[in-house]
Design an enzyme around this catalytic site. Structure first.
Site, mmCIF file in Angstrom:
data_model
loop_
_atom_site.group_PDB
_atom_site.id
_atom_site.type_symbol
_atom_site.label_atom_id
_atom_site.label_comp_id
_atom_site.label_asym_id
_atom_site.label_seq_id
_atom_site.Cartn_x
_atom_site.Cartn_y
_atom_site.Cartn_z
ATOM 1 C CG HIS A 128 -1.897 0.991 1.404
ATOM 2 N ND1 HIS A 128 -1.636 2.274 1.817
ATOM 3 C CD2 HIS A 128 -3.238 0.932 1.201
ATOM 4 C CE1 HIS A 128 -2.767 2.956 1.855
ATOM 5 N NE2 HIS A 128 -3.760 2.175 1.487
ATOM 6 C CG ASP A 205 0.488 -2.560 6.110
ATOM 7 O OD1 ASP A 205 -0.472 -2.675 6.884
ATOM 8 O OD2 ASP A 205 0.440 -1.888 5.060
ATOM 9 C CD GLN A 208 -7.100 -4.582 4.092
ATOM 10 O OE1 GLN A 208 -8.081 -5.271 4.375
ATOM 11 N NE2 GLN A 208 -7.197 -3.302 3.798
ATOM 12 C CE LYS A 231 -7.372 -0.363 6.495
ATOM 13 N NZ LYS A 231 -8.018 0.250 5.343
ATOM 14 C CB CYS A 369 -3.672 3.343 -1.532
ATOM 15 S SG CYS A 369 -4.859 4.622 -1.188
HETATM 16 N N1 7TS Z 1 -1.804 -0.780 4.588
HETATM 17 C C1 7TS Z 1 -2.763 -1.539 4.022
HETATM 18 C C2 7TS Z 1 -2.426 -2.945 3.599
HETATM 19 C C3 7TS Z 1 -4.042 -1.033 3.865
HETATM 20 O O1 7TS Z 1 -4.981 -1.803 3.322
HETATM 21 C C4 7TS Z 1 -4.328 0.295 4.276
HETATM 22 C C5 7TS Z 1 -5.658 0.915 4.026
HETATM 23 C C6 7TS Z 1 -3.305 1.027 4.890
HETATM 24 C C7 7TS Z 1 -2.058 0.459 5.004
HETATM 25 C C8 7TS Z 1 -3.531 2.393 5.415
HETATM 26 O O2 7TS Z 1 -4.407 2.354 6.507
HETATM 27 P P1 7TS Z 1 -4.926 3.687 7.190
HETATM 28 O O3 7TS Z 1 -5.970 3.234 8.158
HETATM 29 O O4 7TS Z 1 -3.773 4.340 7.846
HETATM 30 O O5 7TS Z 1 -5.487 4.538 6.073
HETATM 31 N N2 7TS Z 1 -6.359 0.369 2.931
HETATM 32 C C9 7TS Z 1 -7.455 0.884 2.352
HETATM 33 C C10 7TS Z 1 -8.110 0.230 1.310
HETATM 34 O O6 7TS Z 1 -7.770 -0.842 0.840
HETATM 35 N N3 7TS Z 1 -9.161 0.977 0.921
HETATM 36 O O7 7TS Z 1 -9.185 2.087 1.672
HETATM 37 C C11 7TS Z 1 -8.141 2.036 2.574
#
Ligand code: 7TS
Length: 411
Positions: A128, A205, A208, A231, A369
């Protein structure tokens, strides 16, 4: 680890999530964008309400009752998070704003302290943006090199090549546990062991993975593990950075301010102990406390029950989607979580997303992303359906029918 008090029953589970009862564009909502953010059970919403109506006070500073109650509730959430991740020490749990914030914290603090010219950071082709850009920034600042491990056409890491890329110059491997776009589950335990053999630290990371599987940071032997509570059926604006105590202790603070200091004079400041050293300023108290409600909710079920249900959804959705002519799934790894990305010949993902929304179905469209990953597959974007344990096969039927109808309108 889990205290199982309730048998998993999806129809019962759905009643705990008020938003799932609402309609969108005159249709019952079919929410399949859990990879972006998950919905919240009533108990999490109640926790937020209770904090603001009964407990609101700043923490770690007041002698008065409200401040002490809020401090206890916040610190209880940290203790429960330690148990949830099977971390050894409570002070290894740092509250952040989210995954992005946690990665930036490590890139900045670990990077400033450990990186020098010629050093290397290794990431993968399926990261990401938030596990790419912070490393690019610190590498540029320090004259270090960012290397990228490749993937195959199924969307799996090519492990031999990844291991060859870990050298004695590699200071850190930053790797996604489950790809948000492909659903690939990476063998992070094995990768961590290989990286450690060569003296590199590993950041995982877990954005997910935390919502879908048991994460045991000690079993994995991860040096850093980051994710976002929004999430994991919890509130927005709060995330977790797990870091091994001896590593966190060795690192400089990320931000300066209140709460992270022991003493301040104009000549010299001494820093507070863990975890406060990395938590400058008033934190996100309400959401931190509601994190405990989210974990309480999740821990009613066993991970096996959640996993089995989600795998049934994945299998069913994969089978049904493949019946749609011209549809191609992007990401067919052997080990997958309940995430399906796909493209349809002659149809723009955005158009499809807009049309199925009119039928009550929420999916994500675009590059998710992960622009370098899109480039790897030679596409601009995908449609992505990402399932949570409250989704059903009936909802997958609604999705498939909506796609068929939308496709017929567009071609
Ligand atoms: N890493 C992964 C694997 C992610 O899926 C996401 C967010 C992030 C980092 C960043 O997370 P945040 O909470 O700091 O924004 N992924 C997604 C997505 O797949 N659709 O919207 C956000």
């Amino acid at each position: 680890m889990q205290t199982i008090t309730q048998k998993f029953n999806v129809e019962e589970v759905r009643k705990d999530f008020p938003i799932l009862q609402r309609e969108v564009n005159g249709k019952r909502l079919v929410y399949l964008d859990n990879g972006a953010t998950a919905q919240k059970p009533q108990s999490v919403i109640d926790s937020l309400n209770n904090y603001y109506t009964q407990e609101n006070a700043n923490i770690h500073r007041g002698v008065h009752t409200l401040s002490q109650e809020a401090t206890s509730a916040y610190e209880e959430a940290r203790v429960q998070m330690r148990e949830f991740l099977n971390a050894q020490h409570t002070e290894e749990i740092i509250f952040t704003k989210g995954t992005t914030d946690g990665i930036n914290l490590v890139a900045s603090s670990f990077g400033r302290f450990n990186l020098k010219e010629g050093d290397e950071i290794l990431i993968t082709a399926m990261e990401h943006h938030s596990n790419i850009v912070p490393w690019q920034m610190i590498c540029e600042e320090k004259g270090a090199k960012l290397k990228v491990a490749p993937i195959n056409d199924q969307g799996e890491l090519i492990l031999d090549e990844l291991y060859d890329l870990i050298t004695e110059r590699t200071k850190l491997v930053a790797i996604v546990h489950i790809s948000n776009t492909l659903g690939t589950v990476n063998p992070v335990k094995e990768i961590i062991a290989k990286a450690h053999e060569k003296g590199a630290k590993v950041l995982v990371d877990g954005a997910q993975s935390a919502p879908h599987m048991q994460v045991d940071v000690r079993d994995l032997d991860a040096d850093f593990y980051v994710f976002s509570m929004h999430k994991v059926f919890g509130p927005t604006g709060v995330g977790i950075l797990y870091g091994k105590k001896e590593i966190l202790e060795s690192l400089p603070p990320y931000q300066g301010g209140g709460d992270m200091i022991k003493t301040v004079t104009f000549e010299k400041t001494t820093y507070n102990e863990l975890p406060h050293k990395f938590e400058a300023g008033t934190p996100n108290i309400a959401d931190g406390i509601a994190t405990k409600a989210a974990l309480d909710y999740l821990q009613q079920f066993s991970w096996d029950e959640i996993h089995n249900h989600e795998m049934e959804l994945l299998e069913y959705a994969t089978k049904r989607l493949k019946t749609i002519e011209g549809l191609r799934i992007i990401g067919e790894a052997k080990e997958k979580a309940s995430v399906i990305s796909f493209v349809i010949d002659g149809v723009h993902a955005y158009d499809l997303g807009v049309l199925v929304d009119k039928m009550g179905v929420a999916v994500r469209t675009g590059h998710h992303c992960t622009q370098p990953l899109m480039e790897r597959f030679g596409i601009l974007g995908t449609v992505r359906a990402s399932f949570a344990f409250y989704n059903t096969k009936e909802e997958i039927d609604v999705l498939v029918n909506a796609i068929e109808r939308a496709k017929n309108m567009l071609i």
